[in-house]
Design a protein around this motif. Structure first.
Motif, mmCIF file in Angstrom:
data_model
loop_
_atom_site.group_PDB
_atom_site.id
_atom_site.type_symbol
_atom_site.label_atom_id
_atom_site.label_comp_id
_atom_site.label_asym_id
_atom_site.label_seq_id
_atom_site.Cartn_x
_atom_site.Cartn_y
_atom_site.Cartn_z
ATOM 1 N N LYS A 1 4.804 -6.953 -2.585
ATOM 2 C CA LYS A 1 3.680 -5.943 -2.441
ATOM 3 C C LYS A 1 3.269 -4.801 -3.226
ATOM 4 O O LYS A 1 2.293 -4.590 -3.367
ATOM 5 N N TYR B 1 6.797 -14.979 3.606
ATOM 6 C CA TYR B 1 6.151 -15.280 5.190
ATOM 7 C C TYR B 1 6.575 -16.826 5.460
ATOM 8 O O TYR B 1 7.059 -17.001 6.448
ATOM 9 N N PHE C 1 1.202 -11.616 7.396
ATOM 10 C CA PHE C 1 0.422 -9.804 7.548
ATOM 11 C C PHE C 1 -1.344 -10.686 7.369
ATOM 12 O O PHE C 1 -1.513 -11.816 7.184
ATOM 13 N N HIS D 1 -5.091 -11.903 6.629
ATOM 14 C CA HIS D 1 -5.902 -11.900 4.937
ATOM 15 C C HIS D 1 -7.037 -12.794 5.255
ATOM 16 O O HIS D 1 -7.063 -13.503 6.735
#
Length: 495
Positions: A403, A415, A432, A434
């Motif tokens: 990150k 992930y 996250f 996206h």
């Protein structure tokens, strides 16, 4: 396995049986300990042959690397292991003259219960490290094998003996109790056995001995066997009322009271004093010796069964000890009961390994159900949860690093690893949001077919409807980022 070394061991066994007449188990136990460099104490009354079999084995080893110590009550550290060099004291120096037994590869202590307290204290380090530490100086042989004999009937009210401390028994890998031989073996015993023992040929030179121990150490302990041994040991230690579920923290009478209130079908309810983890390690090492003696390169359950009485003879006490007439038979039967207990949760062990590879909520709940049926097995759930926490920490460190570098590809991959291997509540922290825009053409469609079916099906429909570009969001976007083989494709834009 080195054939010439194994053949030497078989020759040793054949010769040993020509002078020591007893059931095969006793010869095999001595040789299994010898092959695996497992320190062995032989207990038995006078005339059972315990000293005889040790001396026979010693006679087949190069005398340059062996030393025998005969126990007598006044034999203390300075008589057995080392003494000060008197002339050096006159010069203000503490120079030590080490006895041969300190550096001998093979040490034999006969009638160990007759050694003095100082010598017995030094034995603790001898049995664990192979060295003697005295006056801040250390000497010894790091690769070694120790044999000892003792007569359990000669106790401390006899002025010629002292009672051996229990922790010293624990420093031996195994205790072999040698009973009187059966009649069919006693008939073979005559005065020639002693002469034959003295005439046994030397088979083992130092290098041969070192090769034997290193070769035996290579005998594999399959993970399943290691786990079974661990669970057996833990079943004996377990108490749901004790601190850390460890019954060794309880006094004997308190444990008896707690066991009377608990489920008496649990095997732990029969244990007055539980073994430490040292017992399990000793059993596995001795099992390697039994496997090697049979010419096998992997330890089996049968090897564990042979090693179990040796490793646990002095390391576990039962509430019913005073009523046990044949302790060898009792321990063999108890091993079978422990094995059945472990086998009853075999499905749980399979689920445990499966859940470590891939989390599945249904399997996890099933494992918890099995654990609830066996008190001691509930710790397996704790082990699995610890595994998930450790994996979470590893992934989190990599995720934060990616990150910081704005490495979206690595973040997406982490992930999906988390989603596969961790429970949902732990995996979700790596998600996250996206978006990805993809320019569509025939070539891109062919590539998407290799990335993911859902993405390909969506892109195919949109392309047929005349769309030249699609936008992926959420998990589909992360799938594309993580698994696309063309992350730098000109047809792709990430927002």
């Amino acid at each position: 396995m080195k054939k010439e070394i194994w053949e030497k061991l078989q020759k040793t066994k054949t010769l040993l049986k020509t002078v020591f007449f007893h059931e095969d188990y006793y010869v095999d136990s001595v040789l299994a300990a010898f092959a695996s460099a497992s320190n062995l104490m032989l207990l038995g009354e006078r005339g059972t042959g315990k000293t005889h079999v040790c001396e026979a084995l010693i006679n087949m080893i190069d005398s340059e690397i062996t030393q025998t110590v005969q126990g007598y009550l006044s034999a203390d550290l300075e008589d057995v292991f080392a003494r000060l060099k008197i002339p050096s004291l006159m010069n203000g120096e503490e120079k030590i003259v080490w006895k041969k037994v300190v550096t001998a590869r093979v040490k034999f202590f006969d009638e160990i219960q007759r050694l003095g307290a100082g010598a017995l204290s030094a034995m603790f380090r001898v049995l664990t490290k192979g060295t003697v530490l005295w006056l801040e100086q250390e000497k010894g042989a790091r690769e070694f094998f120790t044999l000892a004999t003792a007569n359990p009937q000669e106790v401390d009210y006899d002025v010629l003996n002292i009672r051996l401390p229990e922790p010293l028994h624990d420093r031996f890998h195994g205790i072999l109790v040698v009973p009187s031989a059966k009649l069919k073996y006693q008939i073979k015993i005559n005065k020639n056995a002693e002469k034959m023992k003295e005439s046994l040929p030397v088979i083992w030179k130092e290098q041969d001995l070192l090769e034997l121990w290193r070769d035996c150490e290579q005998v594999k302990i399959p993970p399943e066997i290691d786990l079974i041994a661990t669970l057996m040991n833990r079943i004996m230690q377990y108490c749901k009322f004790a601190q850390g579920h460890d019954s060794s923290t309880l006094k004997r009478e308190l444990k008896r009271e707690l066991c009377s209130k608990c489920n008496k079908t649990y095997l732990c309810s029969r244990i007055a004093r539980a073994p430490s983890v040292r017992a399990k390690l000793a059993m596995l090492q001795l099992a390697q010796g039994f496997a090697y003696l049979e010419g096998r390169q992997e330890v089996t359950l049968e090897d564990l069964k042979k090693a179990f009485p040796l490793a646990y003879w002095k390391r576990v006490e039962f509430f019913e000890d005073e009523q046990i007439a044949d302790r060898m038979e009792y321990l063999q039967n108890f091993f079978e009961q422990l094995k059945r207990e472990v086998m009853e949760v075999k499905e749980g062990l399979t689920l445990l390994e499966k859940l470590k590879q891939e989390f599945n909520k249904e399997d996890y709940e099933k494992l918890k159900f099995i654990a609830n049926a066996k008190g001691w097995f509930f710790e397996v759930i704790e082990m699995l949860d610890d595994h998930y926490k450790q994996l979470e920490q590893k992934l989190k460190a990599k995720y934060e690093s990616a990150k910081a570098q704005n490495d979206i590809v690595t973040m997406a991959k982490i992930y999906f690893i988390a989603k596969k291997k961790l429970p949902e509540d732990l995996a979700n922290q790596f998600y996250f949001d996206h978006k990805v825009k993809i320019k569509l053409n025939e070539k891109e469609l062919a590539r998407l077919a290799k990335v993911h079916k859902d993405i390909f099906d969506f892109a195919k429909v949109m392309y047929k409807e005349g769309n030249k570009e699609i936008e992926l969001q959420g998990e589909l976007a992360l799938i594309y980022i993580a698994f696309s083989n063309s992350n730098n494709s000109k047809n792709t834009r990430r927002d």
